[in-house]
Design a protein around this motif. Structure first.
Motif, PDB file in Angstrom:
ATOM      1  N   ARG A  37      47.552  57.783   0.582  1.00  0.00           N
ATOM      2  CA  ARG A  37      46.140  57.428   0.428  1.00  0.00           C
ATOM      3  C   ARG A  37      45.232  58.593   0.813  1.00  0.00           C
ATOM      4  O   ARG A  37      44.143  58.749   0.275  1.00  0.00           O
ATOM      5  N   GLY A  38      45.673  59.410   1.776  1.00  0.00           N
ATOM      6  CA  GLY A  38      44.869  60.548   2.200  1.00  0.00           C
ATOM      7  C   GLY A  38      43.532  60.105   2.766  1.00  0.00           C
ATOM      8  O   GLY A  38      43.441  59.134   3.516  1.00  0.00           O
ATOM      9  N   GLN A  39      42.505  60.783   2.353  1.00  0.00           N
ATOM     10  CA  GLN A  39      41.163  60.505   2.867  1.00  0.00           C
ATOM     11  C   GLN A  39      40.264  59.833   1.840  1.00  0.00           C
ATOM     12  O   GLN A  39      39.043  59.816   1.988  1.00  0.00           O
ATOM     13  N   ARG A  40      40.857  59.279   0.786  1.00  0.00           N
ATOM     14  CA  ARG A  40      40.044  58.689  -0.277  1.00  0.00           C
ATOM     15  C   ARG A  40      39.524  57.320   0.151  1.00  0.00           C
ATOM     16  O   ARG A  40      40.295  56.409   0.433  1.00  0.00           O
ATOM     17  N   ASP A  41      38.207  57.201   0.181  1.00  0.00           N
ATOM     18  CA  ASP A  41      37.572  55.967   0.654  1.00  0.00           C
ATOM     19  C   ASP A  41      37.966  54.769  -0.202  1.00  0.00           C
ATOM     20  O   ASP A  41      38.171  53.664   0.321  1.00  0.00           O
ATOM     21  N   GLU A  42      38.073  54.967  -1.510  1.00  0.00           N
ATOM     22  CA  GLU A  42      38.384  53.852  -2.403  1.00  0.00           C
ATOM     23  C   GLU A  42      39.788  53.323  -2.115  1.00  0.00           C
ATOM     24  O   GLU A  42      40.011  52.111  -2.093  1.00  0.00           O
ATOM     25  N   ASP A  43      40.741  54.222  -1.878  1.00  0.00           N
ATOM     26  CA  ASP A  43      42.090  53.783  -1.556  1.00  0.00           C
ATOM     27  C   ASP A  43      42.124  52.993  -0.254  1.00  0.00           C
ATOM     28  O   ASP A  43      42.822  51.976  -0.143  1.00  0.00           O
ATOM     29  N   GLU A  44      41.390  53.463   0.734  1.00  0.00           N
ATOM     30  CA  GLU A  44      41.350  52.752   2.016  1.00  0.00           C
ATOM     31  C   GLU A  44      40.711  51.381   1.843  1.00  0.00           C
ATOM     32  O   GLU A  44      41.161  50.396   2.429  1.00  0.00           O
ATOM     33  N   ARG A  45      39.665  51.312   1.047  1.00  0.00           N
ATOM     34  CA  ARG A  45      39.017  50.013   0.813  1.00  0.00           C
ATOM     35  C   ARG A  45      39.982  49.055   0.132  1.00  0.00           C
ATOM     36  O   ARG A  45      40.094  47.886   0.520  1.00  0.00           O
ATOM     37  N   GLN A  46      40.701  49.546  -0.876  1.00  0.00           N
ATOM     38  CA  GLN A  46      41.646  48.685  -1.576  1.00  0.00           C
ATOM     39  C   GLN A  46      42.795  48.272  -0.658  1.00  0.00           C
ATOM     40  O   GLN A  46      43.244  47.125  -0.711  1.00  0.00           O
ATOM     41  N   HIS A  47      43.243  49.184   0.178  1.00  0.00           N
ATOM     42  CA  HIS A  47      44.332  48.855   1.105  1.00  0.00           C
ATOM     43  C   HIS A  47      43.919  47.742   2.047  1.00  0.00           C
ATOM     44  O   HIS A  47      44.677  46.803   2.307  1.00  0.00           O
ATOM     45  N   ARG A  48      42.698  47.819   2.566  1.00  0.00           N
ATOM     46  CA  ARG A  48      42.212  46.771   3.472  1.00  0.00           C
ATOM     47  C   ARG A  48      42.008  45.451   2.753  1.00  0.00           C
ATOM     48  O   ARG A  48      42.078  44.380   3.369  1.00  0.00           O
ATOM     49  N   ALA A  49      41.773  45.502   1.445  1.00  0.00           N
ATOM     50  CA  ALA A  49      41.483  44.282   0.682  1.00  0.00           C
ATOM     51  C   ALA A  49      42.751  43.531   0.249  1.00  0.00           C
ATOM     52  O   ALA A  49      42.654  42.409  -0.257  1.00  0.00           O
ATOM     53  N   LEU A  50      43.911  44.120   0.430  1.00  0.00           N
ATOM     54  CA  LEU A  50      45.145  43.435   0.025  1.00  0.00           C
ATOM     55  C   LEU A  50      45.311  42.120   0.788  1.00  0.00           C
ATOM     56  O   LEU A  50      45.105  42.063   1.998  1.00  0.00           O
ATOM     57  N   ASP A  51      45.685  41.074   0.070  1.00  0.00           N
ATOM     58  CA  ASP A  51      45.822  39.741   0.666  1.00  0.00           C
ATOM     59  C   ASP A  51      47.305  39.474   0.959  1.00  0.00           C
ATOM     60  O   ASP A  51      48.074  39.096   0.078  1.00  0.00           O
ATOM     61  N   TRP A  52      47.685  39.652   2.226  1.00  0.00           N
ATOM     62  CA  TRP A  52      49.072  39.425   2.622  1.00  0.00           C
ATOM     63  C   TRP A  52      49.348  37.966   2.938  1.00  0.00           C
ATOM     64  O   TRP A  52      50.511  37.556   3.014  1.00  0.00           O
ATOM     65  N   GLY A  53      48.299  37.163   3.111  1.00  0.00           N
ATOM     66  CA  GLY A  53      48.494  35.740   3.375  1.00  0.00           C
ATOM     67  C   GLY A  53      49.451  35.532   4.534  1.00  0.00           C
ATOM     68  O   GLY A  53      49.307  36.114   5.604  1.00  0.00           O
ATOM     69  N   GLY A  54      50.497  34.735   4.318  1.00  0.00           N
ATOM     70  CA  GLY A  54      51.477  34.466   5.369  1.00  0.00           C
ATOM     71  C   GLY A  54      52.685  35.387   5.333  1.00  0.00           C
ATOM     72  O   GLY A  54      53.673  35.131   6.029  1.00  0.00           O
ATOM     73  N   LEU A  55      52.622  36.455   4.524  1.00  0.00           N
ATOM     74  CA  LEU A  55      53.745  37.378   4.443  1.00  0.00           C
ATOM     75  C   LEU A  55      53.833  38.220   5.713  1.00  0.00           C
ATOM     76  O   LEU A  55      52.816  38.609   6.288  1.00  0.00           O
ATOM     77  N   VAL A  56      55.059  38.508   6.147  1.00  0.00           N
ATOM     78  CA  VAL A  56      55.295  39.393   7.289  1.00  0.00           C
ATOM     79  C   VAL A  56      55.604  40.775   6.734  1.00  0.00           C
ATOM     80  O   VAL A  56      56.650  40.984   6.108  1.00  0.00           O
ATOM     81  N   TYR A  57      54.690  41.743   6.936  1.00  0.00           N
ATOM     82  CA  TYR A  57      54.883  43.101   6.437  1.00  0.00           C
ATOM     83  C   TYR A  57      55.323  43.997   7.584  1.00  0.00           C
ATOM     84  O   TYR A  57      54.656  44.069   8.624  1.00  0.00           O
ATOM     85  N   LEU A  58      56.462  44.686   7.401  1.00  0.00           N
ATOM     86  CA  LEU A  58      57.012  45.543   8.444  1.00  0.00           C
ATOM     87  C   LEU A  58      57.027  46.991   7.974  1.00  0.00           C
ATOM     88  O   LEU A  58      57.541  47.286   6.883  1.00  0.00           O
ATOM     89  N   GLU A  59      56.497  47.869   8.803  1.00  0.00           N
ATOM     90  CA  GLU A  59      56.486  49.302   8.508  1.00  0.00           C
ATOM     91  C   GLU A  59      56.964  50.045   9.743  1.00  0.00           C
ATOM     92  O   GLU A  59      56.181  50.375  10.623  1.00  0.00           O
ATOM     93  N   ASN A  60      58.287  50.240   9.811  1.00  0.00           N
ATOM     94  CA  ASN A  60      58.918  50.890  10.963  1.00  0.00           C
ATOM     95  C   ASN A  60      58.630  50.116  12.252  1.00  0.00           C
ATOM     96  O   ASN A  60      58.163  50.676  13.247  1.00  0.00           O
ATOM     97  N   GLU A  61      58.929  48.836  12.221  1.00  0.00           N
ATOM     98  CA  GLU A  61      58.660  47.984  13.378  1.00  0.00           C
ATOM     99  C   GLU A  61      59.565  46.759  13.369  1.00  0.00           C
ATOM    100  O   GLU A  61      60.155  46.399  12.352  1.00  0.00           O
ATOM    101  N   GLU A  62      59.646  46.136  14.547  1.00  0.00           N
ATOM    102  CA  GLU A  62      60.461  44.939  14.742  1.00  0.00           C
ATOM    103  C   GLU A  62      59.562  43.731  14.906  1.00  0.00           C
ATOM    104  O   GLU A  62      58.431  43.831  15.394  1.00  0.00           O
ATOM    105  N   THR A  63      60.075  42.585  14.502  1.00  0.00           N
ATOM    106  CA  THR A  63      59.402  41.324  14.770  1.00  0.00           C
ATOM    107  C   THR A  63      60.458  40.256  15.003  1.00  0.00           C
ATOM    108  O   THR A  63      61.638  40.447  14.692  1.00  0.00           O
ATOM    109  N   THR A  64      60.055  39.144  15.552  1.00  0.00           N
ATOM    110  CA  THR A  64      60.924  37.973  15.697  1.00  0.00           C
ATOM    111  C   THR A  64      60.302  36.836  14.906  1.00  0.00           C
ATOM    112  O   THR A  64      59.123  36.524  15.089  1.00  0.00           O
ATOM    113  N   VAL A  65      61.077  36.250  13.995  1.00  0.00           N
ATOM    114  CA  VAL A  65      60.583  35.152  13.172  1.00  0.00           C
ATOM    115  C   VAL A  65      61.293  33.864  13.574  1.00  0.00           C
ATOM    116  O   VAL A  65      62.430  33.885  14.038  1.00  0.00           O
TER     117      VAL A  65
END
Length: 305
Positions: free
Chosen positions: A115-143
């Protein structure tokens, strides 16, 4: 026209004779290991059903019901906001009580480095609707599953570099050893986009991830990325498995007879003498698309854990 990465990952499957000529010792070592299959552990009294998928690349196949849904990356083809939103909406509609997602190298918008420093990409990234999905990016969780069972899960989108894609690292670099905090040993499910070397990977997997797999020893490892490696494989962390993997790591050519001898020795030892109990892990390359142009869609892999 396919990119260099696509051509590499999706090249036609070689015949058994071609595999033997290319790496005779590795081929024979793999054959010996296949003759001594791992006996799967008994299912737990509070067993749960896990549906495993990866590399859907904008496709939305029918999925069987289950307690947990795991997606191991490459939700999209080009990683655009529109593609991600469509895939996330499809995943949110699925009936599984727990849905866990990691990204893949095609999911460009999810990678901060892309994404770099592009404002539009950051805006779109924040707008993604993950709802009840568990998104993991180099991390642990307990479900917590519907029957009350709790599972420790670690997820990572990383894969070895080939081209300018998302979440990639130089193949010689051990990105897995440098995770902070470290990937915890004993997690129930390890989800990575990349495969470990020597297993369901067409020789394109990561050597460093293989070492991490031995340290972590999960009960289930779900990955994708190498579409033509799709399938399942039981492994156990014993001397036979180590000897086989070393044969593959050393290229498995004619000058690798010493490693092949070790594989044969441990095969005979396991066959004629009862071996001590070892940790067992089910590996699942859950790549959904396949074929030369990704025009085939496979069935999801459903496992009981």
């Amino acid at each position: 026209m396919a990119s260099g990465l696509e051509a590499l990952l999706h090249r036609p499957r070689p015949s058994a004779w071609q595999l033997f000529l290319r790496q005779p010792c590795a081929y024979l070592a793999r054959l010996l290991v296949s003759w001594h299959p791992v006996t799967p552990p008994q299912s737990a009294a509070d067993a749960v059903s896990i549906v495993c998928i990866s590399d859907t690349h904008n496709s939305q196949p029918h999925l069987p019901d289950g307690d947990v849904l795991v997606h191991a990356g490459d939700l999209t083809q080009s990683g655009t906001f529109e593609e991600l939103e469509a895939t996330l909406a499809w995943l949110r509609r699925q009936p599984h009580a727990v849905k866990i997602v990691v990204a893949g190298n095609h999911d460009l918008l999810l990678d901060a480095g892309q994404r770099g420093q592009r404002d539009e990409d950051e805006r779109q990234h924040r707008a993604l609707d993950w709802g009840g999905l568990v998104y993991l990016e180099n991390e642990e969780t307990t479900v917590t599953c519907p029957n009350g069972r709790r599972l420790r899960v670690y997820g990572s989108p990383l894969s070895p570099r080939h081209g300018n894609w998302a979440f990639q690292y130089a193949r010689a670099h051990d990105a897995w050893a440098q995770q902070s905090p470290p990937i915890p040993a004993g997690v129930d499910i390890l989800i990575t986009h990349a495969p470990p070397h020597a297993h369901l990977d067409r020789q394109l997997g990561c050597v460093h991830l293989l070492r991490t797999l031995w340290r972590v020893r999960p009960r289930l490892h779900v990955f994708g990325h190498v579409h033509d490696g799709a399938g399942t494989e039981w492994v156990q962390f014993d001397a036979l498995q180590a000897a086989y993997e070393q044969t593959v790591l050393d290229d498995g050519g004619l000058f690798n007879l010493l490693n092949l001898g070790r594989v044969l020795f441990h095969f005979l030892q396991a066959y004629f003498w009862s071996a001590p109990a070892t940790t067992k892990c089910l590996l699942v390359n859950a790549s959904m698309v396949g074929g030369l142009r990704d025009d085939e869609v496979r069935h999801p892999v459903q496992v009981i854990l």
